[in-house]
Design a protein around this motif. Structure first.
Motif, PDB file in Angstrom:
ATOM      1  N   TRP A 189      30.387  51.460  47.778  1.00 18.94           N
ATOM      2  CA  TRP A 189      29.440  52.496  48.223  1.00 18.94           C
ATOM      3  C   TRP A 189      28.814  52.133  49.574  1.00 18.94           C
ATOM      4  O   TRP A 189      28.849  52.932  50.497  1.00 18.94           O
ATOM      5  CB  TRP A 189      28.331  52.677  47.186  1.00 18.94           C
ATOM      6  CG  TRP A 189      28.861  52.980  45.820  1.00 18.94           C
ATOM      7  CD1 TRP A 189      29.134  52.082  44.821  1.00 18.94           C
ATOM      8  CD2 TRP A 189      29.227  54.260  45.303  1.00 18.94           C
ATOM      9  NE1 TRP A 189      29.623  52.716  43.724  1.00 18.94           N
ATOM     10  CE2 TRP A 189      29.695  54.052  43.981  1.00 18.94           C
ATOM     11  CE3 TRP A 189      29.207  55.555  45.825  1.00 18.94           C
ATOM     12  CZ2 TRP A 189      30.144  55.110  43.169  1.00 18.94           C
ATOM     13  CZ3 TRP A 189      29.641  56.603  45.019  1.00 18.94           C
ATOM     14  CH2 TRP A 189      30.107  56.381  43.708  1.00 18.94           C
ATOM     15  N   CYS A 190      28.219  50.935  49.643  1.00 18.62           N
ATOM     16  CA  CYS A 190      27.488  50.585  50.883  1.00 18.62           C
ATOM     17  C   CYS A 190      28.194  49.491  51.698  1.00 18.62           C
ATOM     18  O   CYS A 190      27.677  49.065  52.735  1.00 18.62           O
ATOM     19  CB  CYS A 190      26.052  50.174  50.565  1.00 18.62           C
ATOM     20  SG  CYS A 190      25.922  48.579  49.749  1.00 18.62           S
ATOM     21  N   VAL A 221      28.482  46.384  51.376  1.00 14.77           N
ATOM     22  CA  VAL A 221      27.836  45.079  51.485  1.00 14.77           C
ATOM     23  C   VAL A 221      28.666  44.008  50.755  1.00 14.77           C
ATOM     24  O   VAL A 221      29.415  44.312  49.820  1.00 14.77           O
ATOM     25  CB  VAL A 221      26.381  45.174  50.934  1.00 14.77           C
ATOM     26  CG1 VAL A 221      26.338  44.933  49.438  1.00 14.77           C
ATOM     27  CG2 VAL A 221      25.467  44.227  51.670  1.00 14.77           C
ATOM     28  N   CYS A 232      25.707  46.760  42.436  1.00 14.27           N
ATOM     29  CA  CYS A 232      25.539  46.190  43.776  1.00 14.27           C
ATOM     30  C   CYS A 232      24.087  45.744  43.962  1.00 14.27           C
ATOM     31  O   CYS A 232      23.164  46.495  43.658  1.00 14.27           O
ATOM     32  CB  CYS A 232      25.906  47.248  44.815  1.00 14.27           C
ATOM     33  SG  CYS A 232      25.456  46.801  46.488  1.00 14.27           S
ATOM     34  N   CYS A 240      30.953  46.083  48.098  1.00 14.50           N
ATOM     35  CA  CYS A 240      30.486  47.286  47.426  1.00 14.50           C
ATOM     36  C   CYS A 240      31.261  48.495  47.951  1.00 14.50           C
ATOM     37  O   CYS A 240      31.361  48.694  49.159  1.00 14.50           O
ATOM     38  CB  CYS A 240      28.989  47.478  47.670  1.00 14.50           C
ATOM     39  SG  CYS A 240      28.378  49.023  46.978  1.00 14.50           S
ATOM     40  N   CYS A 292      22.601  48.416  47.063  1.00 12.94           N
ATOM     41  CA  CYS A 292      22.355  49.839  46.801  1.00 12.94           C
ATOM     42  C   CYS A 292      22.204  50.134  45.307  1.00 12.94           C
ATOM     43  O   CYS A 292      21.867  51.245  44.923  1.00 12.94           O
ATOM     44  CB  CYS A 292      23.467  50.688  47.411  1.00 12.94           C
ATOM     45  SG  CYS A 292      25.053  50.498  46.577  1.00 12.94           S
TER      46      CYS A 292
HETATM   47 ZN    ZN Z   1      26.181  48.766  47.541  1.00 11.82          ZN
END
Ligand code: ZN
Length: 169
Positions: free
Chosen positions: A19-20, A22, A3, A17, A6
């Motif tokens: 995780w984040c 985005v 990503c 993403c 992050c």
């Molecule tokens: Zn991310």
């Protein structure tokens, strides 16, 4: 693939993403839009149309009927014709920008799922009209699809090649 925001590892074919949240192709375009926010935007759109057309017609007709009942009736009918046209023009102007009234209020916008660019009016009409009808079939399965899709795409997004993002403040 990692990503750009992050820097954590993400699936190669995912544009959001995990995780984040985005939008990986163009991170500054925003993050994954929440399912609940998208649902609320969907409710706001017809609500604004109803408020504008029905209540607007009532108010305009009511005000002019103070002068005379005949004038009130004429102005009420005029408003009932003109207000939906004005709403449609406003709606199309917003669609051209990749939003609807509800999405604009909630800070959501629709972009091309690969490039992050504005999908344009043609794709937005395809998404909002043809796509939404298809998504409503089979108990609105096409809408629920966004909950499980790796790119949060509903069927109408798949059809138009779009994704819904929440703009960063
Ligand atoms: Zn991310």
């Amino acid at each position: 693939m990692n990503c750009p925001s992050c820097e954590k590892e993400v699936a190669p074919d995912s544009v959001l993403c995990s995780w984040c949240n985005v939008f990986i192709p163009v991170p500054e375009k925003g993050k994954k839009a929440g399912f609940f926010a998208r649902f609320i935007a969907l409710l706001i759109d017809p609500l604004i149309a109803v408020i504008l057309v029905f209540i607007g017609t009532g108010i305009i007709g009511g005000i002019f009927s103070i002068i005379s009942d005949k004038l009130g009736a004429i102005m009420g009918i005029t408003a009932a014709v003109v207000l939906p046209i004005l709403y449609l023009i406003w709606f199309l102007t917003l669609l051209k920008e990749g939003v609807t009234p509800g999405k604009r209020i909630l800070g959501l916008h629709v972009v091309n799922y690969q490039t992050g660019e504005n999908p344009g009016l043609g794709k937005m009409i395809l998404r909002e009209i043809v796509g939404r009808i298809i998504s409503m079939l089979f108990l609105s399965l096409g809408y629920w699809w966004a909950l499980f899709d790796k790119n949060s795409q509903a069927w109408h997004d798949k059809l138009a090649g779009t994704i819904v993002l929440k703009a960063e403040k």
